[in-house]
Scaffold this motif. Sequence first.
Motif, PDB file in Angstrom:
ATOM      1  N   MET A   1     -11.560   5.737  -0.095  1.00 42.98           N
ATOM      2  CA  MET A   1     -10.824   4.782   0.727  1.00 42.98           C
ATOM      3  C   MET A   1     -10.882   3.375   0.144  1.00 42.98           C
ATOM      4  O   MET A   1      -9.919   2.595   0.264  1.00 42.98           O
ATOM      5  N   ALA A   2     -12.010   3.015  -0.458  1.00 34.99           N
ATOM      6  CA  ALA A   2     -12.154   1.675  -1.035  1.00 34.99           C
ATOM      7  C   ALA A   2     -11.085   1.424  -2.093  1.00 34.99           C
ATOM      8  O   ALA A   2     -10.633   0.286  -2.280  1.00 34.99           O
ATOM      9  N   ARG A   3     -10.672   2.490  -2.779  1.00 33.08           N
ATOM     10  CA  ARG A   3      -9.630   2.362  -3.786  1.00 33.08           C
ATOM     11  C   ARG A   3      -8.235   2.482  -3.173  1.00 33.08           C
ATOM     12  O   ARG A   3      -7.331   1.724  -3.503  1.00 33.08           O
ATOM     13  N   GLU A   4      -8.068   3.454  -2.291  1.00 31.78           N
ATOM     14  CA  GLU A   4      -6.742   3.754  -1.759  1.00 31.78           C
ATOM     15  C   GLU A   4      -6.207   2.668  -0.825  1.00 31.78           C
ATOM     16  O   GLU A   4      -4.999   2.459  -0.734  1.00 31.78           O
ATOM     17  N   THR A   5      -7.090   2.014  -0.099  1.00 33.17           N
ATOM     18  CA  THR A   5      -6.647   1.066   0.928  1.00 33.17           C
ATOM     19  C   THR A   5      -6.651  -0.386   0.472  1.00 33.17           C
ATOM     20  O   THR A   5      -6.183  -1.261   1.207  1.00 33.17           O
ATOM     21  N   PHE A   6      -7.147  -0.660  -0.722  1.00 25.43           N
ATOM     22  CA  PHE A   6      -7.357  -2.050  -1.099  1.00 25.43           C
ATOM     23  C   PHE A   6      -6.053  -2.838  -1.213  1.00 25.43           C
ATOM     24  O   PHE A   6      -5.993  -4.003  -0.819  1.00 25.43           O
ATOM     25  N   ALA A   7      -5.007  -2.221  -1.747  1.00 23.08           N
ATOM     26  CA  ALA A   7      -3.738  -2.943  -1.894  1.00 23.08           C
ATOM     27  C   ALA A   7      -3.193  -3.361  -0.531  1.00 23.08           C
ATOM     28  O   ALA A   7      -2.717  -4.492  -0.353  1.00 23.08           O
TER      29      ALA A   7
ATOM     30  N   LEU B   1      -3.535 -12.653  13.914  1.00 22.03           N
ATOM     31  CA  LEU B   1      -3.918 -11.255  13.725  1.00 22.03           C
ATOM     32  C   LEU B   1      -2.930 -10.573  12.794  1.00 22.03           C
ATOM     33  O   LEU B   1      -1.715 -10.669  12.984  1.00 22.03           O
ATOM     34  N   ALA B   2      -3.457  -9.870  11.788  1.00 20.77           N
ATOM     35  CA  ALA B   2      -2.640  -9.018  10.921  1.00 20.77           C
ATOM     36  C   ALA B   2      -2.967  -7.569  11.260  1.00 20.77           C
ATOM     37  O   ALA B   2      -4.126  -7.147  11.170  1.00 20.77           O
ATOM     38  N   LEU B   3      -1.951  -6.826  11.653  1.00 20.32           N
ATOM     39  CA  LEU B   3      -2.121  -5.435  12.086  1.00 20.32           C
ATOM     40  C   LEU B   3      -1.246  -4.547  11.207  1.00 20.32           C
ATOM     41  O   LEU B   3      -0.018  -4.686  11.206  1.00 20.32           O
ATOM     42  N   MET B   4      -1.877  -3.650  10.448  1.00 20.44           N
ATOM     43  CA  MET B   4      -1.126  -2.763   9.560  1.00 20.44           C
ATOM     44  C   MET B   4      -1.325  -1.315   9.984  1.00 20.44           C
ATOM     45  O   MET B   4      -2.460  -0.882  10.238  1.00 20.44           O
ATOM     46  N   PHE B   5      -0.226  -0.567  10.051  1.00 20.73           N
ATOM     47  CA  PHE B   5      -0.295   0.826  10.509  1.00 20.73           C
ATOM     48  C   PHE B   5       0.995   1.542  10.127  1.00 20.73           C
ATOM     49  O   PHE B   5       2.031   0.913   9.880  1.00 20.73           O
ATOM     50  N   ARG B   6       0.939   2.856  10.100  1.00 23.63           N
ATOM     51  CA  ARG B   6       2.136   3.677   9.931  1.00 23.63           C
ATOM     52  C   ARG B   6       2.653   4.063  11.312  1.00 23.63           C
ATOM     53  O   ARG B   6       1.865   4.400  12.194  1.00 23.63           O
ATOM     54  N   THR B   7       3.946   4.011  11.479  1.00 24.60           N
ATOM     55  CA  THR B   7       4.540   4.322  12.769  1.00 24.60           C
ATOM     56  C   THR B   7       4.926   5.800  12.842  1.00 24.60           C
ATOM     57  O   THR B   7       4.870   6.534  11.841  1.00 24.60           O
ATOM     58  N   ASP B   8       5.370   6.202  14.024  1.00 24.21           N
ATOM     59  CA  ASP B   8       5.805   7.590  14.192  1.00 24.21           C
ATOM     60  C   ASP B   8       7.121   7.880  13.470  1.00 24.21           C
ATOM     61  O   ASP B   8       7.549   9.033  13.383  1.00 24.21           O
ATOM     62  N   ALA B   9       7.755   6.842  12.936  1.00 23.24           N
ATOM     63  CA  ALA B   9       8.969   7.042  12.144  1.00 23.24           C
ATOM     64  C   ALA B   9       8.664   7.520  10.729  1.00 23.24           C
ATOM     65  O   ALA B   9       9.564   8.002  10.029  1.00 23.24           O
TER      66      ALA B   9
ATOM     67  N   GLU C   1       6.975   1.082   5.351  1.00 24.47           N
ATOM     68  CA  GLU C   1       5.751   1.697   5.843  1.00 24.47           C
ATOM     69  C   GLU C   1       4.660   1.613   4.775  1.00 24.47           C
ATOM     70  O   GLU C   1       4.943   1.827   3.592  1.00 24.47           O
ATOM     71  N   PRO C   2       3.428   1.300   5.155  1.00 25.74           N
ATOM     72  CA  PRO C   2       3.016   0.956   6.520  1.00 25.74           C
ATOM     73  C   PRO C   2       3.547  -0.410   6.947  1.00 25.74           C
ATOM     74  O   PRO C   2       3.737  -1.301   6.125  1.00 25.74           O
ATOM     75  N   VAL C   3       3.758  -0.540   8.245  1.00 24.50           N
ATOM     76  CA  VAL C   3       4.264  -1.781   8.823  1.00 24.50           C
ATOM     77  C   VAL C   3       3.137  -2.812   8.898  1.00 24.50           C
ATOM     78  O   VAL C   3       1.998  -2.467   9.225  1.00 24.50           O
TER      79      VAL C   3
ATOM     80  N   CYS D   1     -13.699  -2.272   9.513  1.00 23.11           N
ATOM     81  CA  CYS D   1     -13.910  -2.783   8.152  1.00 23.11           C
ATOM     82  C   CYS D   1     -14.272  -1.688   7.164  1.00 23.11           C
ATOM     83  O   CYS D   1     -14.171  -1.890   5.956  1.00 23.11           O
ATOM     84  N   GLY D   2     -14.716  -0.520   7.654  1.00 24.19           N
ATOM     85  CA  GLY D   2     -15.010   0.595   6.762  1.00 24.19           C
ATOM     86  C   GLY D   2     -15.989   0.237   5.668  1.00 24.19           C
ATOM     87  O   GLY D   2     -17.066  -0.311   5.930  1.00 24.19           O
ATOM     88  N   HIS D   3     -15.605   0.516   4.437  1.00 24.85           N
ATOM     89  CA  HIS D   3     -16.467   0.343   3.267  1.00 24.85           C
ATOM     90  C   HIS D   3     -16.796  -1.107   2.965  1.00 24.85           C
ATOM     91  O   HIS D   3     -17.674  -1.389   2.159  1.00 24.85           O
ATOM     92  N   GLY D   4     -16.104  -2.063   3.552  1.00 21.01           N
ATOM     93  CA  GLY D   4     -16.468  -3.471   3.436  1.00 21.01           C
ATOM     94  C   GLY D   4     -15.972  -4.191   2.207  1.00 21.01           C
ATOM     95  O   GLY D   4     -16.354  -5.342   1.966  1.00 21.01           O
ATOM     96  N   ARG D   5     -15.085  -3.567   1.448  1.00 19.40           N
ATOM     97  CA  ARG D   5     -14.598  -4.249   0.236  1.00 19.40           C
ATOM     98  C   ARG D   5     -13.843  -5.524   0.579  1.00 19.40           C
ATOM     99  O   ARG D   5     -13.942  -6.530  -0.130  1.00 19.40           O
ATOM    100  N   SER D   6     -13.107  -5.488   1.678  1.00 21.13           N
ATOM    101  CA  SER D   6     -12.335  -6.676   2.066  1.00 21.13           C
ATOM    102  C   SER D   6     -13.227  -7.822   2.533  1.00 21.13           C
ATOM    103  O   SER D   6     -12.810  -8.986   2.478  1.00 21.13           O
ATOM    104  N   LEU D   7     -14.406  -7.517   3.024  1.00 22.86           N
ATOM    105  CA  LEU D   7     -15.278  -8.570   3.536  1.00 22.86           C
ATOM    106  C   LEU D   7     -15.632  -9.579   2.447  1.00 22.86           C
ATOM    107  O   LEU D   7     -15.652 -10.784   2.687  1.00 22.86           O
ATOM    108  N   GLY D   8     -15.897  -9.077   1.240  1.00 24.76           N
ATOM    109  CA  GLY D   8     -16.210  -9.968   0.135  1.00 24.76           C
ATOM    110  C   GLY D   8     -15.025 -10.845  -0.253  1.00 24.76           C
ATOM    111  O   GLY D   8     -15.196 -12.025  -0.590  1.00 24.76           O
TER     112      GLY D   8
END
Length: 215
Positions: free
Chosen positions: A26-32, A147-155, A200-202, A54-61
């Motif tokens: 996930m640290a690799r797949e979600t970073f972009a 707030l930044a909210l990123m997600f995939r929709t049901d579309a 997507e993701p929005v 925050c999961g793996h915490g890569r974004s925290l740094g």
Amino acid sequence: MKRPRFIAEQARHAKGPLGRFVAFVMARETFAGNMRAIDALDVQPHDRVLDIGCGHGRSLGVLAARATGGHVAGADPSALMTEIAVERNRKLVKKGRIEVAIAGADHLPFADGTFDKALCIQVTYFWKHLDAALQEIARVMKPQGRLALMFRTDADKAATRAFPANIYCFRSLAETVAALEAAGFAVDTKHDPAAGQPEEPVLLLATKRAAGAGS
């Protein structure tokens, strides 16, 4: 391709050796996607920033490198993920620049009006009650907080087919915008249906309205 149920369960709540491996992937797949949201938030040096899920915490740094005179907090319901996040950012945690809490979005261990900025990337699927989670996020944010909210929709039919429906809840864009507004946020850009389905993701950007402000 259908994702195995056990992988989906680890994405929702990582634990054990498999959870540690999933965190690495996930640290690799979600970073972009995380960087897209961080850039959109325009974090300033003295901002107090919260990464929800925050999961793996890569974004925290990354956030701490931008909020050089501020403070960064992460929250995740998985004890394993928070452990990994602390390990990844150990020096900044020791300096008090970063803190990580075991907590879900619906029960955040922070005082009212603590944060200037917040981000939540690809985790809304796991919330049983979208309204309650967004209201809790609004509680810990300052008036005019972003707030930044990123997600995939049901579309996104490829995503809805790939993930188990009893673990991943893909909501519509309209439902999510309505929940944000009900929680006290003003959504900066509302998608025009005539323009077709958004990328997507929005990524939604929202601002917490001041007390007494209209919608």
